[in-house]
Every structure is written in structure tokens, then in C-alpha cells.
Design a protein around this motif. Structure first.
Motif, PDB file in Angstrom:
ATOM      1  N   ASN A 141       0.809  -1.218   0.000  1.00 22.56           N
ATOM      2  CA  ASN A 141       0.000   0.000   0.000  1.00 22.56           C
ATOM      3  C   ASN A 141       0.842   1.267   0.000  1.00 22.56           C
ATOM      4  O   ASN A 141       0.361   2.328  -0.403  1.00 22.56           O
ATOM      5  N   HIS A 142       2.068   1.166   0.468  1.00 20.35           N
ATOM      6  CA  HIS A 142       2.922   2.343   0.572  1.00 20.35           C
ATOM      7  C   HIS A 142       4.235   2.100  -0.165  1.00 20.35           C
ATOM      8  O   HIS A 142       4.956   1.156   0.134  1.00 20.35           O
ATOM      9  N   GLY A 143       4.520   2.969  -1.150  1.00 19.40           N
ATOM     10  CA  GLY A 143       5.729   2.812  -1.940  1.00 19.40           C
ATOM     11  C   GLY A 143       6.952   3.397  -1.261  1.00 19.40           C
ATOM     12  O   GLY A 143       6.869   4.000  -0.195  1.00 19.40           O
ATOM     13  N   LYS A 144       8.105   3.202  -1.878  1.00 14.55           N
ATOM     14  CA  LYS A 144       9.342   3.808  -1.397  1.00 14.55           C
ATOM     15  C   LYS A 144       9.138   5.320  -1.288  1.00 14.55           C
ATOM     16  O   LYS A 144       8.466   5.912  -2.126  1.00 14.55           O
ATOM     17  N   PRO A 145       9.642   5.976  -0.261  1.00 12.86           N
ATOM     18  CA  PRO A 145      10.663   5.549   0.701  1.00 12.86           C
ATOM     19  C   PRO A 145      10.139   4.804   1.935  1.00 12.86           C
ATOM     20  O   PRO A 145      10.920   4.546   2.849  1.00 12.86           O
ATOM     21  N   ALA A 146       8.849   4.489   1.983  1.00 11.03           N
ATOM     22  CA  ALA A 146       8.351   3.627   3.071  1.00 11.03           C
ATOM     23  C   ALA A 146       9.005   2.249   2.948  1.00 11.03           C
ATOM     24  O   ALA A 146       9.377   1.825   1.846  1.00 11.03           O
ATOM     25  N   PRO A 147       9.133   1.517   4.039  1.00 15.36           N
ATOM     26  CA  PRO A 147       9.850   0.236   4.008  1.00 15.36           C
ATOM     27  C   PRO A 147       9.035  -0.944   3.491  1.00 15.36           C
ATOM     28  O   PRO A 147       9.569  -2.042   3.310  1.00 15.36           O
ATOM     29  N   ASP A 148       7.741  -0.734   3.224  1.00 18.55           N
ATOM     30  CA  ASP A 148       6.815  -1.828   2.981  1.00 18.55           C
ATOM     31  C   ASP A 148       7.267  -2.799   1.890  1.00 18.55           C
ATOM     32  O   ASP A 148       7.160  -4.021   2.043  1.00 18.55           O
ATOM     33  N   ILE A 149       7.754  -2.273   0.778  1.00 19.46           N
ATOM     34  CA  ILE A 149       8.054  -3.130  -0.368  1.00 19.46           C
ATOM     35  C   ILE A 149       9.234  -4.055  -0.077  1.00 19.46           C
ATOM     36  O   ILE A 149       9.262  -5.210  -0.513  1.00 19.46           O
ATOM     37  N   TYR A 150      10.192  -3.582   0.718  1.00 26.47           N
ATOM     38  CA  TYR A 150      11.315  -4.440   1.084  1.00 26.47           C
ATOM     39  C   TYR A 150      10.931  -5.425   2.189  1.00 26.47           C
ATOM     40  O   TYR A 150      11.405  -6.564   2.207  1.00 26.47           O
ATOM     41  N   LEU A 151      10.081  -5.007   3.085  1.00 29.10           N
ATOM     42  CA  LEU A 151       9.580  -5.937   4.099  1.00 29.10           C
ATOM     43  C   LEU A 151       8.762  -7.050   3.445  1.00 29.10           C
ATOM     44  O   LEU A 151       8.831  -8.212   3.870  1.00 29.10           O
ATOM     45  N   LYS A 152       8.000  -6.710   2.411  1.00 26.19           N
ATOM     46  CA  LYS A 152       7.234  -7.716   1.677  1.00 26.19           C
ATOM     47  C   LYS A 152       8.172  -8.709   1.014  1.00 26.19           C
ATOM     48  O   LYS A 152       7.904  -9.925   1.003  1.00 26.19           O
ATOM     49  N   THR A 153       9.274  -8.218   0.478  1.00 25.86           N
ATOM     50  CA  THR A 153      10.243  -9.109  -0.168  1.00 25.86           C
ATOM     51  C   THR A 153      10.823 -10.092   0.828  1.00 25.86           C
ATOM     52  O   THR A 153      10.922 -11.294   0.556  1.00 25.86           O
ATOM     53  N   ALA A 154      11.214  -9.594   2.014  1.00 23.18           N
ATOM     54  CA  ALA A 154      11.746 -10.479   3.058  1.00 23.18           C
ATOM     55  C   ALA A 154      10.696 -11.494   3.498  1.00 23.18           C
ATOM     56  O   ALA A 154      11.013 -12.668   3.745  1.00 23.18           O
ATOM     57  N   CYS A 164      19.305  -9.556   4.423  1.00 25.66           N
ATOM     58  CA  CYS A 164      19.229  -9.087   3.042  1.00 25.66           C
ATOM     59  C   CYS A 164      20.178  -7.917   2.798  1.00 25.66           C
ATOM     60  O   CYS A 164      20.298  -7.013   3.631  1.00 25.66           O
ATOM     61  N   LEU A 165      20.804  -7.934   1.648  1.00 28.46           N
ATOM     62  CA  LEU A 165      21.567  -6.791   1.153  1.00 28.46           C
ATOM     63  C   LEU A 165      20.851  -6.255  -0.069  1.00 28.46           C
ATOM     64  O   LEU A 165      20.567  -6.997  -1.014  1.00 28.46           O
ATOM     65  N   VAL A 166      20.560  -4.955  -0.062  1.00 31.98           N
ATOM     66  CA  VAL A 166      19.829  -4.318  -1.153  1.00 31.98           C
ATOM     67  C   VAL A 166      20.797  -3.513  -2.021  1.00 31.98           C
ATOM     68  O   VAL A 166      21.704  -2.848  -1.516  1.00 31.98           O
ATOM     69  N   ILE A 167      20.568  -3.565  -3.338  1.00 33.39           N
ATOM     70  CA  ILE A 167      21.327  -2.758  -4.294  1.00 33.39           C
ATOM     71  C   ILE A 167      20.369  -1.749  -4.902  1.00 33.39           C
ATOM     72  O   ILE A 167      19.398  -2.114  -5.561  1.00 33.39           O
ATOM     73  N   GLU A 168      20.631  -0.469  -4.681  1.00 31.32           N
ATOM     74  CA  GLU A 168      19.724   0.610  -5.081  1.00 31.32           C
ATOM     75  C   GLU A 168      20.496   1.746  -5.741  1.00 31.32           C
ATOM     76  O   GLU A 168      21.711   1.889  -5.558  1.00 31.32           O
ATOM     77  N   ASP A 169      19.756   2.579  -6.485  1.00 27.40           N
ATOM     78  CA  ASP A 169      20.368   3.765  -7.089  1.00 27.40           C
ATOM     79  C   ASP A 169      19.779   5.066  -6.563  1.00 27.40           C
ATOM     80  O   ASP A 169      20.399   6.120  -6.703  1.00 27.40           O
ATOM     81  N   SER A 170      18.584   5.029  -5.975  1.00 27.08           N
ATOM     82  CA  SER A 170      17.889   6.268  -5.608  1.00 27.08           C
ATOM     83  C   SER A 170      17.832   6.469  -4.101  1.00 27.08           C
ATOM     84  O   SER A 170      17.853   5.502  -3.330  1.00 27.08           O
ATOM     85  N   LYS A 171      17.703   7.718  -3.709  1.00 25.83           N
ATOM     86  CA  LYS A 171      17.565   8.015  -2.284  1.00 25.83           C
ATOM     87  C   LYS A 171      16.290   7.401  -1.724  1.00 25.83           C
ATOM     88  O   LYS A 171      16.299   6.835  -0.619  1.00 25.83           O
ATOM     89  N   ASN A 172      15.188   7.484  -2.474  1.00 25.05           N
ATOM     90  CA  ASN A 172      13.931   6.898  -1.996  1.00 25.05           C
ATOM     91  C   ASN A 172      14.089   5.401  -1.745  1.00 25.05           C
ATOM     92  O   ASN A 172      13.601   4.861  -0.749  1.00 25.05           O
ATOM     93  N   GLY A 173      14.778   4.715  -2.641  1.00 26.81           N
ATOM     94  CA  GLY A 173      14.992   3.290  -2.474  1.00 26.81           C
ATOM     95  C   GLY A 173      15.918   2.963  -1.320  1.00 26.81           C
ATOM     96  O   GLY A 173      15.701   2.003  -0.573  1.00 26.81           O
ATOM     97  N   ILE A 174      16.961   3.761  -1.166  1.00 28.56           N
ATOM     98  CA  ILE A 174      17.913   3.549  -0.076  1.00 28.56           C
ATOM     99  C   ILE A 174      17.235   3.761   1.272  1.00 28.56           C
ATOM    100  O   ILE A 174      17.425   2.972   2.203  1.00 28.56           O
ATOM    101  N   LEU A 175      16.429   4.796   1.377  1.00 30.66           N
ATOM    102  CA  LEU A 175      15.689   5.032   2.616  1.00 30.66           C
ATOM    103  C   LEU A 175      14.724   3.884   2.896  1.00 30.66           C
ATOM    104  O   LEU A 175      14.580   3.437   4.036  1.00 30.66           O
ATOM    105  N   SER A 176      14.064   3.387   1.861  1.00 31.09           N
ATOM    106  CA  SER A 176      13.119   2.284   2.021  1.00 31.09           C
ATOM    107  C   SER A 176      13.808   1.044   2.574  1.00 31.09           C
ATOM    108  O   SER A 176      13.340   0.431   3.536  1.00 31.09           O
ATOM    109  N   ALA A 177      14.935   0.675   1.983  1.00 29.89           N
ATOM    110  CA  ALA A 177      15.665  -0.517   2.429  1.00 29.89           C
ATOM    111  C   ALA A 177      16.203  -0.330   3.842  1.00 29.89           C
ATOM    112  O   ALA A 177      16.120  -1.241   4.682  1.00 29.89           O
ATOM    113  N   HIS A 178      16.740   0.847   4.122  1.00 32.73           N
ATOM    114  CA  HIS A 178      17.295   1.128   5.443  1.00 32.73           C
ATOM    115  C   HIS A 178      16.204   1.055   6.515  1.00 32.73           C
ATOM    116  O   HIS A 178      16.416   0.475   7.598  1.00 32.73           O
TER     117      HIS A 178
END
Length: 215
Positions: A141-154, A164-178
Motif C-alpha cells: 500500500n505504501h511505496g518507497k521511501p516507506a519500508p513496505d516493499i522491502y519488508l514484503k520481499t523479506a 538481506c543486502l539491497v542494491i539501489e540507485d535512488s535516495k527513496n529506495g535507499i531510505l526504504s531498504a534502510h
């Protein structure tokens, strides 16, 4: 030995040069609809779903803009380019994934894009069977930079986020994974890392293949 057992890749701007394709499509939108689209506007959208981009639209767009029509036109322009040129992989992805598998890791894909865009890119490059799990922007329901999409992956991998180690290019993605409790490496694409990104990224690289040095 590293604590990770899975490498999770973002797609756009990380595996493929599709953020540049998107940027060019937004400039086509600007000309066609006469909208106040700037590079800063485009950069702030990187890594976001359309839903999570609403505050950016509110800030930049006029009240009467037709979001649905604009997105349809942008998608048309992106598809035209990709049908002619492909999604522009950042490196030999088959070799990269093979090297990662040889090191004993599982591989997942976690993208804010729609599943049809993901499927096109993977099919074009014959990578359909490269991932243990694929998560797209419609699955939370909530996209990056919220953590939901990475939590769903785990969750789908049935592992703790700390593995998990995430490989990202964007600040929104990095914040989401962190925020999901994952380590994250940045591979620079359109935007240089700011101080916040530098403070939370495990490593920062200029080239995708460089991640192999530290996994």
C-alpha cells in the motif's frame, strides 16, 4: 563471512538504464502537454510508485492536469524507446547473477514499477528465471521511501530483513531498504549521494559490477 544470504536488486536505474528513459519521456510529456516539468521534479519521482508520488504532483503540477492521460502518454513514449532499443542493461546481468549465485546467495527483485514493465525488461534480456522472488509496486500500500516493499520481499523469502543486502540507485529506495532494517549499497545513476545517503549506505559505487568486491 557476510551475514547476508540474499541480494535484493532494485530495477530501474540499478539493473537497467531506464531512469534515463523515463526522464526523456517526462520531457516529451512537458512538450506535449505544456506542463511545468523540471529535472528536479523527475529526480524526486525516482523510486516512487505513482501513489507515493502524489505529494510531488501536488507541489509541481497545476490543479487541472490530467494525470491519467499524462501517464498513458509517458508510458507510450517509454515503450516506443524500449521496443526499439531494449531496456539498456547496466552490465552483463547474466554474468553478474551467475557470479552472485556462485557465492551462495539467493537473488530477488524489488521494484516500484508495474509488473508489465518488469516482465518486459526481463523477457527482453532473457532474465525471466533469474530471481527467487519478484515484488512489484502493486504488492504493497505504501511505496518507497516507506519500508513496505522491502519488508514484503523479506516476507516472501521467509527470512529476516537483516539477512538481506539491497542494491539501489535512488535516495527513496535507499531510505526504504534502510527503514526495513536491511543493509543497502548504492550504485550511482542519475543522482549523486547526499549526506543522508552517505551516512546510511553500506557502500557507494559508480558501477554495478563493483558490488562483487564486497559480497
Amino acid at each position: 563471512m557476510n551475514k547476508w544470504n540474499t541480494i535484493i536488486f532494485d530495477m530501474d536505474g540499478t539493473l537497467f538504464d531506464t531512469e534515463q528513459i523515463s526522464l526523456n519521456a517526462w520531457y516529451d510529456v512537458k512538450e506535449h502537454f505544456n506542463l511545468p516539468i523540471t529535472r528536479d521534479f523527475c529526480i524526486q519521482l525516482i523510486g516512487r510508485t505513482r501513489q507515493s508520488a502524489q505529494p510531488i504532483f501536488k507541489k509541481y503540477m497545476p490543479e487541472n492536469w490530467n494525470e491519467q492521460e499524462v501517464y498513458a502518454y509517458r508510458k507510450e513514449k517509454m515503450n516506443e524507446f524500449k521496443l526499439k532499443n531494449g531496456p539498456l542493461p547496466k552490465t552483463d546481468l547474466h554474468q553478474l547473477f551467475n557470479n552472485i549465485r556462485l557465492k551462495g546467495y539467493r537473488i530477488a527483485l524489488c521494484s516500484s514499477s508495474h509488473r508489465d514493465a518488469i516482465d518486459f525488461n526481463l523477457k527482453y534480456e532473457h532474465l525471466e528465471n533469474s530471481f527467487d522472488v519478484i515484488v512489484d509496486g502493486s504488492m504493497t500500500n505504501h511505496g518507497k521511501p516507506a519500508p513496505d516493499i522491502y519488508l514484503k520481499t523479506a516476507e516472501l523469502l521467509n527470512i529476516d530483513p537483516s539477512q538481506c543486502l539491497v542494491i539501489e540507485d535512488s535516495k527513496n529506495g535507499i531510505l526504504s531498504a534502510h527503514r526495513a532494517g536491511m543493509d543497502v549499497m548504492m550504485v550511482i545513476d542519475l543522482v549523486q549521494p547526499d549526506e543522508e545517503v552517505k551516512s546510511i549506505a553500506y557502500k557507494i559505487y559508480n558501477h554495478l559490477d563493483d558490488i562483487l568486491k564486497d559480497i
